[in-house]
Design a protein around this motif. Structure first.
Motif, PDB file in Angstrom:
ATOM      1  N   GLY A  57       0.945  -1.108   0.184  1.00  0.00           N
ATOM      2  CA  GLY A  57      -0.066   0.011   0.024  1.00  0.00           C
ATOM      3  C   GLY A  57       1.066   1.355  -0.015  1.00  0.00           C
ATOM      4  N   ASP A  58       0.107   2.470   0.022  1.00  0.00           N
ATOM      5  CA  ASP A  58       1.012   3.634   0.212  1.00  0.00           C
ATOM      6  C   ASP A  58       0.374   4.786   1.132  1.00  0.00           C
ATOM      7  N   ALA A  59       1.021   5.792   1.240  1.00  0.00           N
ATOM      8  CA  ALA A  59       0.508   6.882   1.972  1.00  0.00           C
ATOM      9  C   ALA A  59       1.022   8.287   1.297  1.00  0.00           C
ATOM     10  N   GLN A  60       0.180   9.400   1.195  1.00  0.00           N
ATOM     11  CA  GLN A  60       0.565  10.546   0.478  1.00  0.00           C
ATOM     12  C   GLN A  60      -0.204  11.609   0.924  1.00  0.00           C
ATOM     13  N   VAL A  61       0.761  12.730   1.180  1.00  0.00           N
ATOM     14  CA  VAL A  61       0.260  14.150   1.839  1.00  0.00           C
ATOM     15  C   VAL A  61      -0.217  14.958   0.452  1.00  0.00           C
ATOM     16  N   ASN A  62      -1.310  15.280   0.256  1.00  0.00           N
ATOM     17  CA  ASN A  62      -1.765  16.303  -0.767  1.00  0.00           C
ATOM     18  C   ASN A  62      -1.653  17.637  -0.252  1.00  0.00           C
ATOM     19  N   ILE A  63      -1.051  18.683  -0.666  1.00  0.00           N
ATOM     20  CA  ILE A  63      -0.863  20.058  -0.353  1.00  0.00           C
ATOM     21  C   ILE A  63      -1.633  20.958  -1.498  1.00  0.00           C
ATOM     22  N   ARG A  64      -2.513  21.871  -0.686  1.00  0.00           N
ATOM     23  CA  ARG A  64      -3.418  22.659  -1.570  1.00  0.00           C
ATOM     24  C   ARG A  64      -3.566  23.873  -0.738  1.00  0.00           C
ATOM     25  N   LYS A  65      -3.301  25.149  -1.292  1.00  0.00           N
ATOM     26  CA  LYS A  65      -3.633  26.343  -0.437  1.00  0.00           C
ATOM     27  C   LYS A  65      -3.044  26.227   0.903  1.00  0.00           C
ATOM     28  N   LEU A  70      -4.280  14.047   4.127  1.00  0.00           N
ATOM     29  CA  LEU A  70      -3.576  12.994   4.101  1.00  0.00           C
ATOM     30  C   LEU A  70      -4.454  11.546   3.573  1.00  0.00           C
ATOM     31  N   VAL A  71      -3.855  10.871   2.756  1.00  0.00           N
ATOM     32  CA  VAL A  71      -4.511   9.505   2.318  1.00  0.00           C
ATOM     33  C   VAL A  71      -3.553   8.173   2.438  1.00  0.00           C
ATOM     34  N   GLU A 144      -0.608  11.337  13.614  1.00  0.00           N
ATOM     35  CA  GLU A 144       0.944  11.140  13.923  1.00  0.00           C
ATOM     36  C   GLU A 144       1.651  11.193  12.292  1.00  0.00           C
ATOM     37  N   ILE A 145       1.186  10.774  11.312  1.00  0.00           N
ATOM     38  CA  ILE A 145       1.749  10.769   9.980  1.00  0.00           C
ATOM     39  C   ILE A 145       1.592  12.256   9.568  1.00  0.00           C
ATOM     40  N   GLY A 146       0.338  13.149   9.772  1.00  0.00           N
ATOM     41  CA  GLY A 146       0.460  14.435   9.524  1.00  0.00           C
ATOM     42  C   GLY A 146       1.386  15.285  10.109  1.00  0.00           C
ATOM     43  N   GLN A 147       1.639  14.945  11.451  1.00  0.00           N
ATOM     44  CA  GLN A 147       2.571  15.779  12.247  1.00  0.00           C
ATOM     45  C   GLN A 147       3.933  16.044  11.556  1.00  0.00           C
ATOM     46  N   PHE A 148       4.353  14.990  10.695  1.00  0.00           N
ATOM     47  CA  PHE A 148       5.463  14.966  10.329  1.00  0.00           C
ATOM     48  C   PHE A 148       5.442  16.314   9.141  1.00  0.00           C
TER      49      PHE A 148
END
Length: 204
Positions: A57-65, A70-71, A144-148
């Motif tokens: 599987g995978d994880a990614q952070v999408n940045i916008r504005k 987080l997905v 916790e992932i988002g804190q990074f």
């Protein structure tokens, strides 16, 4: 609820444009830590997760504005071990569809490697208690992932890097402008010199 702040790459001014950042490695590390930290004690049996046999599987952070979304989505196979004073058992189980939308994954395919006096009891413990333990542990995984990504120190370094990059771009433009002006003046002098030579030749 406000979305946590995120920092895009240097090329992304003010983190305004859509950008995907790979967080799979960080997510896998956190998942492994959480799974291996669990311990269940039931009667005279202690059961632990000893290893992740596989994780996909995978994880990614999408940045916008300037905000992050987080997905993640993972399937995991875990090796467990149970023991008491006189016997032990080992086996595997699978965590199916651990994802960022909800905390409603499945614990399936619970097996033991061999038949021992406590192997069936251990499988029952995994079936009865493991899902609840994992569910509680994974409850904070997204945060916790988002804190990074939204770590204040990381955001500060990002701002400093952006400022430095902007200064370098400004300097490069200034230098480029000076170079163009020098080339223009040199070309202008050459043209004037050619005109003078031509005039001199014409007047002879």
């Amino acid at each position: 609820m406000a979305k946590p702040q995120g920092a895009g790459s240097i090329w992304n001014p003010n983190s305004w444009h859509w950008e995907e950042k790979n967080y799979t490695t960080i997510a896998r590390q956190l998942i492994e830590q959480k799974i291996k930290a669990l311990k269940i004690e039931s009667g005279d049996i202690t059961l632990t997760n000893i290893e992740l046999k596989s994780i996909s599987g995978d994880a990614q952070v999408n940045i916008r504005k300037g905000k992050q979304v987080l997905v993640y989505d993972f399937d995991i196979e875990v090796e467990w071990r149970g023991s008491n004073e006189s016997d032990e058992a080992e086996g595997t189980y699978k965590i199916k569809d651990l994802n960022s939308l909800d905390n409603d994954f499945e614990v399936i395919h619970i097996n033991s490697r061999s038949k021992t006096k406590i192997s069936d009891k251990c499988k029952d413990i995994v079936k009865r208690d493991m899902h609840m333990k994992l569910k509680e542990s994974f409850k904070t995984l997204m945060q916790e992932i988002g804190q990074f990504e939204s770590d204040p120190e990381k955001l500060k370094k990002d701002q400093e890097a952006r400022k430095h990059a902007e200064e370098q771009i400004k300097l490069a433009k200034e230098q480029n402008g000076e170079l163009k002006e020098r080339i223009f003046q040199e070309q202008k002098l050459k043209e004037m010199k050619m005109k003078q030579e031509f005039t001199q030749v014409s007047s002879q």
